[in-house]
Design an enzyme around this catalytic site. Structure first.
Site, short mmCIF file in Angstrom:
data_model
loop_
_atom_site.label_atom_id
_atom_site.label_comp_id
_atom_site.label_asym_id
_atom_site.label_seq_id
_atom_site.Cartn_x
_atom_site.Cartn_y
_atom_site.Cartn_z
N SER A 108 0.77 -1.29 0.09
CA SER A 108 0.00 -0.08 0.06
C SER A 108 1.00 1.31 -0.07
CB SER A 108 -0.91 0.24 1.10
OG SER A 108 -0.26 0.04 2.41
N HIS A 153 -2.96 7.23 -4.12
CA HIS A 153 -3.20 6.02 -3.09
C HIS A 153 -3.53 4.76 -3.75
CE1 HIS A 153 -5.72 3.63 -0.52
NE2 HIS A 153 -4.78 3.39 -0.08
N ASN A 207 -3.52 0.04 -2.79
CA ASN A 207 -3.50 -0.90 -2.09
C ASN A 207 -3.97 -2.08 -2.62
OD1 ASN A 207 -5.20 -2.51 -0.09
ND2 ASN A 207 -3.44 -2.12 0.88
N TYR A 208 -2.98 -3.26 -2.53
CA TYR A 208 -3.51 -4.67 -3.20
C TYR A 208 -2.85 -5.50 -2.18
CZ TYR A 208 -4.83 -2.05 -7.34
OH TYR A 208 -5.25 -1.07 -7.95
N ARG A 209 -3.83 -6.55 -1.78
CA ARG A 209 -3.78 -7.27 -0.81
C ARG A 209 -4.36 -8.77 -0.89
NH1 ARG A 209 -7.53 -3.36 0.15
NH2 ARG A 209 -9.73 -4.16 0.47
N GLY A 228 0.10 -2.56 20.31
CA GLY A 228 1.04 -3.24 19.44
C GLY A 228 1.37 -2.86 17.97
N SER A 229 0.27 -2.21 17.35
CA SER A 229 0.48 -1.84 16.08
C SER A 229 1.61 -0.89 15.72
CB SER A 229 -0.91 -0.91 15.64
OG SER A 229 -1.84 -1.38 15.77
N ARG A 230 2.25 -0.99 14.50
CA ARG A 230 3.17 -0.37 14.11
C ARG A 230 2.62 1.29 13.89
NH1 ARG A 230 7.19 1.39 10.16
NH2 ARG A 230 9.19 1.46 11.30
#
Lengths: 442, 442
Positions: A233, A247, A249-251, A400-402
């Site tokens: 992304s 922008h 994003n590919y997932r 805990g996310s970055r």
């Protein structure tokens, strides 16, 4: 790049083939059961758009708006615990998805793994030896594809800017990790972020409960449901107000049950946020996307264009974030190979969609007023990302996310003026009019 | 100033005295039943802090964390429909609140209404004739007090800046309205907003259901539950990074049942967000608040200071928004008169809390690095307001809200730097340390 994704769970593949998940989980400590991991991207599912045309098989899916009652909310580009909003698994798709996984076609261009890795921004998240061992699996092919997309895009941006991306490779203690590439305060780009994440782990007990309550019992090994998710992304904020923000994003997502049955799907999209309308740019951007879509299904572009306008809507302002592009989620048809090929086509379209626009406006002069208007629009971008983007919201809510990867989608600078109203007939008013009434550009 | 408030409903007063609500509703069209109105302020209830000491009466309230199971979410400084998150009405407070409303004391300083209105930034929301007719009612006394607070603060800021506030008087079609005063890009202040709103309307059917589900049946006239809410709120963002941002909000809420029983309470707070720590400023600010609190109850300051640190916490950053101050909600003790007097004391403390700090740093020189750090902190301010502030969130989610009043709390400019980390031992690092570990300043 907002580094979080809501991934929906719907499709189940009963298959005996060796699963990618197995390799990821080999190295996992056993004690972190109630956590899920995830992905990058600042989209989520936009429900209610009929995607029935994508169904086939003996018992087709009903319209997306009704079959899909929920989503797995997965925070990522970061270590995250699961946030399961809802879930619906439709048994009708077993057969369909099974068909797909029985066709492990590999496109010709997917050559030697080690050789391809040399061109990446960093070593991939998964060990090259593991990737080589499992080179025919979708998770490997997708990881290679997103790493290639990152490298291709970063290099194209570096070339036009003259600057260099800072590359951060990070690990997620629960499994997986990511590669965040950021160029800040460059010559052309105010802030450019291109993020890859490949994360895996287990579904929480709460998540499993949510699933059961939706009518589908998912059994995991020892009560755990392994997941694997990955994506690329990016958000690019240029300095010149005549160069739009882009922008994409590919997932890809997989979930595995106790009996080895697997659910998988793809999602993604690319969208443009100009500060001023340039109709030729808008046509070029949408037409490039349309051509990529049309190669795969004539309805992809019109449906995914609508979905994009709907998703990137800043409700409290009554305007879209930008002029859209395409947005899709939950793609599992007509089969895994073709779905992957479609996603690959989209990802390969990022550079030809955006770079010609950047180059065209590279030397455009601009006034302070134009810069101020850009800053006001940046403020709206922040509003969308912090208020509406489900990925960002779940990421921020997930301990805990970055955070730095999640918020690298925010512009370097933004502005909020009280009661800002463009002068009637101005180019700023023209932009607003388009955002309030999304247009067909092709 | 974030122009929205979550107002909690808990206390019921059975009283036969003429109610303020009556006057507001006289002029209301009958057709807009399922809507509620409301207030300004960017706070909401922060649960879990024990305020047991505030209870008295035959059956005291249990700790706030357990008695308070919900909140009425009221969008405002804007026309809004109701968003009812939850509700708990505690019958134990009937007697207590009744006591209060039977003591319609008026402080000596509350003189002639028309004369006092001359000093306001605008005519009040409620007609002067109505205010005069009901001058002893709490709603009138509170409306006069918040109008005075707005005028006093705006004039003090104008004096130090040399600029003038833009005054917008707006109406809410469902009932009531507000006065938004904004000074933008002044000499001293980047953006200064001081907002008053006085709104009224009816509880939605959903809201009523929520209440019933919490164990208390509230009956409205013809199924409608009239509400009245008002408040003053403000956020001031100065240009000089050595002058801190300040925020305050003071509010009052009433709800009326079919039998004429009334529930009411106060809420509010004042908090400081410096860019650099100045221990003397922090002491002055907190000590001024403490002295105002101590006149009313020795536990107010320590409890409300803690509540403030807890509410203004940016969870995903692991830091508070600023160095706090006081924050309270749901205040209905020891009686209405004394609760009002306390709120009035707090409101009168805004100028002596803040203006000496502004004047002290008015001519402080600063570097571009200091300005950049201010902009990074402004970004965090935006994150808190858009991600966590319940008032803002409900306001944005409520169709018909006055968005410009809700978002006037956002700074004119903000900045997001990827992986920003202050140098160890720097003044920026010192600031972060304080935000990560809230201090006792007095």
């Amino acid at each position: 790049m907002a580094s979080i994704v809501l991934l929906t769970v719907k499709h189940t593949a009963q298959t005996k083939v060796k699963r990618c998940l197995g390799s990821h989980f080999k190295g996992l400590a056993g004690g972190n059961a109630p956590s899920v991991f995830l992905l990058s991207g600042n989209e989520s599912l936009s429900r209610g758009l009929g995607l029935r045309f994508m169904s086939h098989g003996t018992a087709g899916r009903s319209a997306a708006g009704s079959t899909r009652t929920g989503a797995l909310a997965l925070g990522g580009a970061a270590a995250v615990t699961a946030a399961v909003v809802g879930f619906l698994a439709n048994a009708n798709h077993f057969q369909r998805a099974e068909m797909a996984t029985k066709i492990p076609l590999k496109s010709k261009e997917e050559g030697d793994i080690a050789e391809r890795c040399k061109g990446f921004m960093s070593a991939p998240v998964t060990d090259i030896s593991v990737l080589e061992e499992r080179k025919n699996e979708m998770s490997t092919r997708m990881e290679m594809m997103i790493m290639e997309t990152q490298a291709e895009f970063c290099k194209a941006l570096e070339e036009v800017d003259g600057g260099t991306f800072k590359v951060d490779k990070w690990q997620r203690k629960e499994g997986g990790g990511g590669i965040s590439c950021v160029m800040q305060d460059g010559k052309v780009f105010e802030k450019a972020g291109v993020n890859v994440s490949v994360v895996f782990g287990y579904l929480t007990e709460e998540a499993a409960k949510q699933m059961r309550s939706r009518g589908k019992v998912l059994k995991g090994k020892d009560g755990k449901l392994p997941f694997c998710a990955m994506g690329v992304s990016s958000v690019i904020h240029p300095k010149n107000p005549h160069i739009p923000t882009v922008h994409f994003n590919y997932r890809y997502f997989e979930i595995e049950e106790e009996d080895g049955s697997k659910q998988w799907w793809f999602g993604g999209g690319t969208d443009l946020t100009p500060v001023y309308i340039d109709k030729k740019d808008a046509f070029h951007f949408h037409n490039t996307l349309k051509k990529a879509c049309d190669k795969h299904h004539p309805k992809y572009y019109p449906e995914f264009k609508k979905w994009c306008d709907k998703y990137f809507y800043v409700r409290h302002r009554g305007e879209t974030r930008g002029i859209g592009g395409i947005f899709f989620d939950d793609l599992d048809s007509p089969n895994q190979e073709e779905a992957f090929n479609f996603v690959k086509s989209c990802a390969r379209t990022v550079v030809p969609c955006y770079l010609p626009i950047v180059k065209k406006h590279l030397n455009d002069s601009f006034t302070q007023d134009e810069k101020d208007w850009q800053q006001v629009r940046r403020g709206r971008y922040v509003e969308f990302n912090l208020v509406y983007d489900r990925g960002v919201k779940f990421g921020l809510a997930t301990p805990g996310s970055r955070i730095e990867s999640i918020l690298m989608s925010l512009p370097l600078t933004a502005r909020w003026e009280y009661m800002h109203k463009p002068v009637k007939g101005s180019r700023e008013a023209e932009m607003l009019e388009v955002l309030r009434n999304p247009k067909e550009w092709v």
